[in-house]
Motif scaffolding. Structure first.
Motif, mmCIF file in Angstrom:
data_model
loop_
_atom_site.group_PDB
_atom_site.id
_atom_site.type_symbol
_atom_site.label_atom_id
_atom_site.label_comp_id
_atom_site.label_asym_id
_atom_site.label_seq_id
_atom_site.Cartn_x
_atom_site.Cartn_y
_atom_site.Cartn_z
ATOM 1 N N THR A 75 0.574 -1.204 0.091
ATOM 2 C CA THR A 75 0.092 -0.048 0.009
ATOM 3 C C THR A 75 0.807 1.426 0.071
ATOM 4 O OG1 THR A 75 -1.811 -1.303 1.116
ATOM 5 C CG2 THR A 75 -1.830 1.251 0.925
ATOM 6 N N SER A 76 2.236 1.251 0.685
ATOM 7 C CA SER A 76 2.823 2.272 0.838
ATOM 8 C C SER A 76 3.454 2.402 -0.498
ATOM 9 C CB SER A 76 3.944 2.219 1.739
ATOM 10 O OG SER A 76 3.299 2.246 2.922
ATOM 11 N N PHE A 77 3.826 1.376 -1.374
ATOM 12 C CA PHE A 77 4.399 1.667 -2.712
ATOM 13 C C PHE A 77 3.463 2.132 -3.294
ATOM 14 C CE2 PHE A 77 8.213 -0.526 -1.543
ATOM 15 C CZ PHE A 77 9.320 -0.032 -2.251
ATOM 16 N N PHE A 78 2.154 1.773 -3.462
ATOM 17 C CA PHE A 78 1.132 2.202 -4.476
ATOM 18 C C PHE A 78 0.774 3.619 -4.170
ATOM 19 C CE2 PHE A 78 0.728 -2.021 -6.437
ATOM 20 C CZ PHE A 78 0.064 -1.674 -7.784
ATOM 21 N N SER A 79 1.048 4.149 -2.882
ATOM 22 C CA SER A 79 0.762 5.525 -2.656
ATOM 23 C C SER A 79 1.818 6.367 -3.505
ATOM 24 C CB SER A 79 0.854 5.732 -1.012
ATOM 25 O OG SER A 79 2.155 5.924 -0.652
ATOM 26 N N PHE A 80 2.684 6.038 -3.532
ATOM 27 C CA PHE A 80 3.726 6.621 -4.360
ATOM 28 C C PHE A 80 2.975 6.794 -5.849
ATOM 29 C CE2 PHE A 80 7.511 8.541 -2.216
ATOM 30 C CZ PHE A 80 7.354 7.797 -0.957
ATOM 31 N N PHE A 81 2.782 5.662 -6.211
ATOM 32 C CA PHE A 81 2.044 5.457 -7.477
ATOM 33 C C PHE A 81 0.859 6.617 -7.656
ATOM 34 C CE2 PHE A 81 -0.762 3.471 -10.702
ATOM 35 C CZ PHE A 81 -0.005 3.337 -11.620
ATOM 36 N N ASP A 82 -0.095 6.354 -6.685
ATOM 37 C CA ASP A 82 -1.215 7.098 -6.601
ATOM 38 C C ASP A 82 -1.000 8.600 -6.372
ATOM 39 O OD1 ASP A 82 -4.414 6.989 -6.397
ATOM 40 O OD2 ASP A 82 -3.671 8.077 -4.539
ATOM 41 N N VAL A 83 -0.060 9.063 -5.502
ATOM 42 C CA VAL A 83 0.394 10.436 -5.415
ATOM 43 C C VAL A 83 0.967 11.206 -6.853
ATOM 44 C CG1 VAL A 83 1.901 12.107 -4.361
ATOM 45 C CG2 VAL A 83 0.700 10.517 -3.119
ATOM 46 N N THR A 84 1.478 10.237 -7.553
ATOM 47 C CA THR A 84 2.166 10.893 -8.871
ATOM 48 C C THR A 84 0.871 10.884 -9.938
ATOM 49 O OG1 THR A 84 4.310 9.237 -8.574
ATOM 50 C CG2 THR A 84 3.650 10.191 -10.746
ATOM 51 N N GLU A 85 -0.084 10.046 -9.845
ATOM 52 C CA GLU A 85 -1.115 10.239 -10.325
ATOM 53 C C GLU A 85 -1.921 11.624 -10.153
ATOM 54 O OE1 GLU A 85 -4.446 7.125 -12.227
ATOM 55 O OE2 GLU A 85 -4.368 7.524 -10.133
ATOM 56 N N LYS A 86 -2.083 11.857 -8.694
ATOM 57 C CA LYS A 86 -2.951 12.919 -8.381
ATOM 58 C C LYS A 86 -2.272 14.266 -8.408
ATOM 59 C CE LYS A 86 -5.945 9.711 -7.472
ATOM 60 N NZ LYS A 86 -5.010 8.690 -8.041
ATOM 61 N N ILE A 87 -0.955 14.126 -8.410
ATOM 62 C CA ILE A 87 -0.505 15.610 -8.505
ATOM 63 C C ILE A 87 -0.552 15.918 -10.260
ATOM 64 C CG2 ILE A 87 1.926 16.708 -8.388
ATOM 65 C CD1 ILE A 87 2.351 15.156 -5.776
ATOM 66 N N ALA A 88 -0.136 14.731 -11.053
ATOM 67 C CA ALA A 88 -0.427 15.308 -12.449
ATOM 68 C C ALA A 88 -1.861 15.593 -12.579
ATOM 69 C CB ALA A 88 -0.112 13.866 -13.105
ATOM 70 N N ASN A 89 -2.919 14.984 -12.023
ATOM 71 C CA ASN A 89 -4.238 15.613 -12.333
ATOM 72 C C ASN A 89 -4.216 17.007 -11.783
ATOM 73 O OD1 ASN A 89 -5.024 13.051 -13.040
ATOM 74 N ND2 ASN A 89 -5.894 12.281 -11.376
ATOM 75 N N VAL A 90 -3.835 17.343 -10.751
ATOM 76 C CA VAL A 90 -3.905 18.570 -9.884
ATOM 77 C C VAL A 90 -3.292 19.623 -11.136
ATOM 78 C CG1 VAL A 90 -2.956 20.062 -8.208
ATOM 79 C CG2 VAL A 90 -3.875 17.963 -7.645
ATOM 80 N N VAL A 91 -1.956 19.483 -11.585
ATOM 81 C CA VAL A 91 -1.322 20.353 -12.668
ATOM 82 C C VAL A 91 -1.953 20.348 -13.828
ATOM 83 C CG1 VAL A 91 0.874 20.535 -13.739
ATOM 84 C CG2 VAL A 91 0.747 19.955 -11.451
ATOM 85 N N GLY A 92 -2.279 18.939 -14.317
ATOM 86 C CA GLY A 92 -2.939 18.967 -15.811
ATOM 87 C C GLY A 92 -4.331 19.664 -15.633
ATOM 88 N N LEU A 93 -5.356 19.452 -14.482
ATOM 89 C CA LEU A 93 -6.543 20.190 -14.760
ATOM 90 C C LEU A 93 -6.197 21.545 -14.513
ATOM 91 C CD1 LEU A 93 -8.475 17.627 -12.862
ATOM 92 C CD2 LEU A 93 -9.251 18.138 -15.164
ATOM 93 N N PHE A 94 -5.441 22.078 -13.590
ATOM 94 C CA PHE A 94 -5.592 23.465 -13.016
ATOM 95 C C PHE A 94 -5.006 24.061 -14.419
ATOM 96 C CE2 PHE A 94 -3.219 27.191 -12.034
ATOM 97 C CZ PHE A 94 -4.254 27.844 -10.992
ATOM 98 N N ALA A 95 -3.826 23.794 -15.149
ATOM 99 C CA ALA A 95 -3.313 24.181 -16.427
ATOM 100 C C ALA A 95 -4.185 24.429 -17.588
ATOM 101 C CB ALA A 95 -2.221 23.583 -16.741
ATOM 102 N N PHE A 96 -5.234 23.260 -17.865
ATOM 103 C CA PHE A 96 -6.282 23.373 -18.590
ATOM 104 C C PHE A 96 -7.167 24.273 -18.343
ATOM 105 C CE2 PHE A 96 -9.931 21.835 -21.116
ATOM 106 C CZ PHE A 96 -9.260 21.351 -22.148
ATOM 107 N N GLY A 97 -7.558 24.586 -17.092
ATOM 108 C CA GLY A 97 -8.688 25.744 -16.723
ATOM 109 C C GLY A 97 -7.860 26.819 -16.843
ATOM 110 N N TYR A 98 -6.736 27.330 -16.470
ATOM 111 C CA TYR A 98 -6.022 28.457 -16.610
ATOM 112 C C TYR A 98 -5.643 28.801 -17.996
ATOM 113 C CZ TYR A 98 -2.595 32.238 -15.451
ATOM 114 O OH TYR A 98 -2.150 33.527 -15.497
ATOM 115 N N ILE A 99 -5.180 27.841 -18.790
ATOM 116 C CA ILE A 99 -4.849 28.276 -20.159
ATOM 117 C C ILE A 99 -6.316 28.626 -21.106
ATOM 118 C CG2 ILE A 99 -4.080 27.305 -22.426
ATOM 119 C CD1 ILE A 99 -2.015 25.529 -21.068
#
Length: 440
Positions: A375-399
């Motif tokens: 679970t701890s290892f997959f949390s890194f996988f999950d955090v990578t995915e979620k931070i990517a979502n944060v940046v991607g969605l925010f950039a999409f809306g801002y642009i």
């Protein structure tokens, strides 16, 4: 040598995809974005749709992106601690049940979302998103525990297949609520849409009871019973980070995954609003295209799994990411009102959408070291995915707000995929070529 769990356990695990994917389709992809656009817009494509929220005027589509971005930020910040606690205390099933319940209740609460209750709708949308994605941390972490390495690609694809089939079944029912609302006594399509949100929450909760009943329980693995679970959670996180620094292939794969998944998730989360507001695709045609995506995603996930068996996971991902680059360019060039063009684009996206998600999950599981702290290892996988979502969605809306069009936001996705592709190539060079077809 690790043995794959019984068919009953594997099917129960895949059943959670069946349960929660209804949220991903009805709330994230189809009916809710359409409903959100309808109640925050004026049905005039010549005018810019804006709403007042928290004392500021937003483009309605940008507010939607910002809200989801905020939800993913919460998940990214919370999931490492939560998943580490689950590993140290061996109660990941309890966390899965908690977040599933929270998300399903939030879906049901969207029934009360109207134009006069914008704040309620935004709040429930955020809570449902947090519940869905947080539960996936614990769901994904079961994969290396129930599947032997040689079976992980197949079982991961099976989970996605269950999810697509189950979600399409509920989606078809919900389409009847919306398009044939008079059959069920609803006053209009809006009432039918809101009932669909209620149905999605109930579906998610009821079918999730199957994996919660059948998935195995694991004994507690507290490092030091005298320490608090929170402290042990931080200790486990530090251990995983130290291991990641000693695993260049896994670390570099996470870097590649961050960028290309930023593009994939943004497409999945913003495609409906883009098609509706920018391309002006009629609702009926949009519905057909979205169902087409889900149906084609099932054979796509298995086809890409077969491709990985022949060329290896990393090379297969490189091929798929290259296809995504072409699809983003095609999306940028899509004509307004071009229904046939949009159908073809949707079919191509559907084919690679399920495959890249399934293969990414199983590739990460293969590159992980032998450990009980899954679970701890997959949390890194999950955090990578979620931070990517944060940046991607925010950039999409801002642009979109900055340039006045979502097309430029779609073009920006090409950059993410190119960086991801280069990182995959770098990952491939970190291990002998002969290792990849057999492992990753």
């Amino acid at each position: 040598m690790q043995q794959t769990a019984s068919k009953k356990v594997v099917n129960a695990w895949a059943m959670y995809d069946w349960a929660n994917s209804a949220y991903n389709l009805v709330i994230t992809t189809t009916i809710f974005p359409e409903y959100f656009a309808a109640i925050t817009g004026d049905d005039n494509p010549a005018t810019l749709d804006t709403v007042q929220f928290l004392g500021r005027t937003f483009r309605s589509d940008s507010l939607y992106s910002y809200s989801l971005s905020f939800a993913f930020l919460i998940v990214a910040l919370a999931s490492p601690l939560l998943s580490s606690i689950a590993d140290t205390r061996g109660n990941k099933k309890h966390f899965l049940a908690f977040f599933m319940t929270m998300g399903s209740i939030a879906c049901c609460s969207l029934y009360f979302f109207t134009s006069e209750r914008l704040g309620l709708g935004i709040f429930c949308m955020i809570i449902a998103c947090i519940g869905y994605w947080s539960s996936l941390v614990f769901y994904n972490s079961y994969l290396p525990e129930i599947a032997a390495p040689q079976d992980r690609d197949r079982i991961s694809a099976k989970g996605f297949a269950f999810g697509y089939i189950g979600s399409v079944l509920l989606q078809l029912i919900c389409f009847l609520f919306v398009l044939k609302h008079d059959w069920f006594g609803f006053a209009d399509t809006g009432a039918g849409s809101r009932f669909s949100f209620l149905a999605t929450g109930i579906w998610w909760f009821l079918f999730a009871l199957v994996p919660l009943y059948r998935l195995p329980r694991y004994s507690m693995t507290l490092i030091d019973p005298n320490r608090s679970a929170v402290f042990n959670g931080y200790v486990e996180l530090r251990k995983v980070w130290q291991q990641l620094k000693q695993l260049p292939p896994l670390r570099r794969f996470l870097g590649a995954y961050f960028f290309y998944n930023m593009g994939v998730q943004t497409v999945m989360l913003a495609a409906t609003l883009y098609a509706k507001s920018e391309l002006q695709i009629p609702t009926a045609n949009l519905i057909i295209a979205l169902v087409l995506i889900q149906l084609i995603a099932v054979p796509g996930a298995f086809a890409i799994s077969k491709l990985s068996e022949k060329v290896g996971n990393i090379r297969a991902l490189m091929i798929v990411v290259a296809i995504w680059i072409g699809l983003c360019v095609a999306g940028y060039l899509a004509p307004v009102g071009g229904v046939v063009y949009f159908y073809l684009l949707a079919a191509a996206i559907g084919f690679v959408m399920g495959g890249i998600q399934s293969l990414s999950r199983s590739t990460y599981a293969k590159l992980m070291p032998d450990t009980k702290d899954t679970t701890s290892f997959f949390s890194f996988f999950d955090v990578t995915e979620k931070i990517a979502n944060v940046v991607g969605l925010f950039a999409f809306g801002y642009i979109s707000e900055l340039t006045g069009t979502q097309r430029n936001s779609v073009l920006a996705l090409v950059v993410y995929f190119i960086i991801g592709l280069l990182n995959l190539f770098y990952t491939l060079r970190t291990k002998p070529k002969t290792d990849y077809p057999a492992t990753a």
